[in-house]
Design an enzyme around this catalytic site. Structure first.
Site, PDB file in Angstrom:
ATOM      1  N   CYS A  71       1.205  -1.283   0.261  1.00  0.00           N
ATOM      2  CA  CYS A  71      -0.132   0.165   0.058  1.00  0.00           C
ATOM      3  C   CYS A  71       0.769   1.007   0.357  1.00  0.00           C
ATOM      4  CB  CYS A  71      -0.944  -0.108   1.115  1.00  0.00           C
ATOM      5  SG  CYS A  71      -2.378   1.266   1.006  1.00  0.00           S
ATOM      6  N   CYS A 115     -16.488  -9.012   5.523  1.00  0.00           N
ATOM      7  CA  CYS A 115     -15.664  -7.914   4.850  1.00  0.00           C
ATOM      8  C   CYS A 115     -14.811  -7.592   4.264  1.00  0.00           C
ATOM      9  CB  CYS A 115     -16.224  -6.963   6.675  1.00  0.00           C
ATOM     10  SG  CYS A 115     -14.799  -5.381   6.263  1.00  0.00           S
TER      11      CYS A 115
HETATM   12  C1  DTB Z   1     -11.450  -2.364  11.215  1.00  0.00           C
HETATM   13  O1  DTB Z   1     -11.494  -1.565  12.092  1.00  0.00           O
HETATM   14  N1  DTB Z   1     -10.059  -3.632  11.903  1.00  0.00           N
HETATM   15  C2  DTB Z   1      -9.903  -4.883  11.563  1.00  0.00           C
HETATM   16  C3  DTB Z   1     -11.346  -4.027   9.974  1.00  0.00           C
HETATM   17  N2  DTB Z   1     -11.666  -2.755  10.182  1.00  0.00           N
HETATM   18  C4  DTB Z   1     -11.103  -3.631   8.640  1.00  0.00           C
HETATM   19  C5  DTB Z   1      -8.631  -4.583  10.529  1.00  0.00           C
HETATM   20  C6  DTB Z   1      -7.673  -4.451  11.242  1.00  0.00           C
HETATM   21  C7  DTB Z   1      -6.447  -5.093  11.132  1.00  0.00           C
HETATM   22  C8  DTB Z   1      -5.232  -5.730  12.067  1.00  0.00           C
HETATM   23  C9  DTB Z   1      -3.980  -6.071  11.424  1.00  0.00           C
HETATM   24  C10 DTB Z   1      -3.685  -6.540  10.460  1.00  0.00           C
HETATM   25  O2  DTB Z   1      -4.892  -7.771  10.237  1.00  0.00           O
HETATM   26  O3  DTB Z   1      -3.351  -6.793   9.190  1.00  0.00           O
HETATM   27 FE1  SF4 Z   2      -2.870   1.006   3.302  1.00  0.00          FE
HETATM   28 FE2  SF4 Z   2      -5.076   0.784   5.110  1.00  0.00          FE
HETATM   29 FE3  SF4 Z   2      -2.476   0.513   5.695  1.00  0.00          FE
HETATM   30 FE4  SF4 Z   2      -3.148   2.540   5.578  1.00  0.00          FE
HETATM   31  S1  SF4 Z   2      -3.825   1.308   6.846  1.00  0.00           S
HETATM   32  S2  SF4 Z   2      -1.616   2.009   4.906  1.00  0.00           S
HETATM   33  S3  SF4 Z   2      -4.617   2.387   3.517  1.00  0.00           S
HETATM   34  S4  SF4 Z   2      -3.827  -1.151   3.860  1.00  0.00           S
END
Ligand code: DTB
Ligand code: SF4
Ligand code: SAM
Length: 331
Positions: A71, A115
């Site tokens: 990203c 999701c």
């Molecule tokens: C949110 O608030 N938490 C989720 C979902 N929305 C997309 C993502 C958590 C990511 C944790 C780090 C990972 O697994 O990459």
């Molecule tokens: Fe990219 Fe979303 Fe991760 Fe930010 S949180 S680096 S926009 S994937």
């Protein structure tokens, strides 16, 4: 010896409510909620929870990273930013058929919402066309659909809605004052702008944040203030505890004390009384007793499935056992 008089004493609270005229919350009032004695805060949160929800039911959402890593953004918490060396392998956008197969398994496991997350600053039209096929296919399985694809341009939210998208996740992450310390490649207002587009298109709003990023209690109150003052309030509010990933700038941050995490859930419940408050990332690192307290504090949704996007989550058998112990049923 027992003191019956003390046992029957009513619990009284200083009146802490949004302003009568504007309906808006002040950061100071939300901070005052954080400052309540722990048991008073939890009691109050549980009362609010029971006014609006069945306290023994939790909604289950399963996550899938449909496009992983590489990203362009610099979110200091995120293992998927190309500029940090975290060992996450980049993966191209999955096909709609592959995603629908995973969603089918999630449905069999008992999830009610699926999701789809993508490591983008925002979707390009070509990518959006494939994501729309995923959404339509997942919806056809009878699941609620959610996507988190980054910032949206004019017209994109309507396309997502028309393909069958029920929820769009886009987190405010932290207080406006703290945002610049965590992310520099976009502004807080960009996040609010995308949330506005989602709301305008008639898609349910899912927005929350991350705690444990070295912020102050005032910052946590500032985040909840922003979320609570969205009008209308978001339908779904994920509260993530930072998952520290080696290679990200936030790796090595002092972890938040567990009581402060539970307080954050309770304050979210009180100030967002009708929203689903999701106990989100960081659950794998939480003892069961802490998770139980989060449910007591009003959390009524979890991510369900062995993985979040790139990091771990408690496996399904463990979560089923926990729900059994707590007499919690899925929604
Ligand atoms: C949110 O608030 N938490 C989720 C979902 N929305 C997309 C993502 C958590 C990511 C944790 C780090 C990972 O697994 O990459
Ligand atoms: Fe990219 Fe979303 Fe991760 Fe930010 S949180 S680096 S926009 S994937
Ligand atoms: N790229 C899109 C975006 O940033 O909006 C969607 C995916 S992004 C990974 C979704 C959310 O996951 C982020 O907004 C952040 O709140 C959360 N997140 C990312 N890394 C995390 C971590 N290490 N711990 C906790 N939450 C995290």
């Amino acid at each position: 010896m027992n003191h019956p008089a003390a046992l029957t004493q009513p619990v009284t609270f200083k009146k802490l409510e949004p302003h009568a005229e504007s309906g808006a919350w002040d950061v100071a009032d939300i901070e005052a909620l954080f400052n309540l004695p722990f048991n008073d805060l939890l009691f109050r949160a549980q009362q609010v929870h029971r006014e609006h929800f069945d306290a023994n039911r939790v909604q289950l959402s399963t996550l899938l990273s449909v496009k992983t890593g590489g990203c362009s953004e610099d979110c200091g918490y995120c293992p998927q930013a190309a500029r940090y060396h975290t060992g996450v392998e980049n993966e191209a956008l999955m096909s709609a058929d592959e995603v629908i197969d995973v969603a089918r398994i999630a449905r069999e496991n008992g999830a009610s919402r699926f999701c789809m997350g993508a490591a983008w600053r925002g979707p390009k039209q070509r990518d959006l066309d494939e994501v729309k096929k995923m959404i339509a296919g997942v919806k056809a399985l009878g699941l609620e659909t959610c996507a988190t694809l980054g910032m949206l341009k004019e017209g994109q939210a309507e396309q997502l809605r028309d393909s069958g998208l029920d929820y769009y996740n886009h987190n405010l992450d932290t207080a406006p004052e703290k945002y610049g310390d965590i992310v520099s490649t976009r502004q807080y207002d960009d996040r609010l702008d995308t949330l506005g587009k989602v709301r305008k298109a008639g898609i349910h709003v899912c927005t929350g944040g991350i705690v444990g990023m070295g912020e102050t209690r005032e910052d946590r109150a500032g985040l909840i203030t922003q979320l609570a003052n969205l009008d209308p309030q978001p339908e779904s509010v994920p509260i993530n505890n930072l998952v520290q990933v080696e290679g990200t700038p936030l790796h090595g941050t002092d972890p938040l004390d567990w009581t402060e995490f539970v307080r954050t859930i309770a304050v979210a419940r009180i100030t967002l009384p009708k929203s689903f408050v999701r106990l989100s990332a960081g659950r794998q690192q939480m003892p069961e007793a802490m998770q139980a307290l989060c449910f007591m504090a009003g959390a009524n949704s979890i991510f369900y499935g062995d993985k979040l996007l790139t990091t771990g989550n408690p496996d399904v058998t463990r979560d089923r056992a926990l729900m059994e112990k707590l007499d919690i049923k899925p929604l």
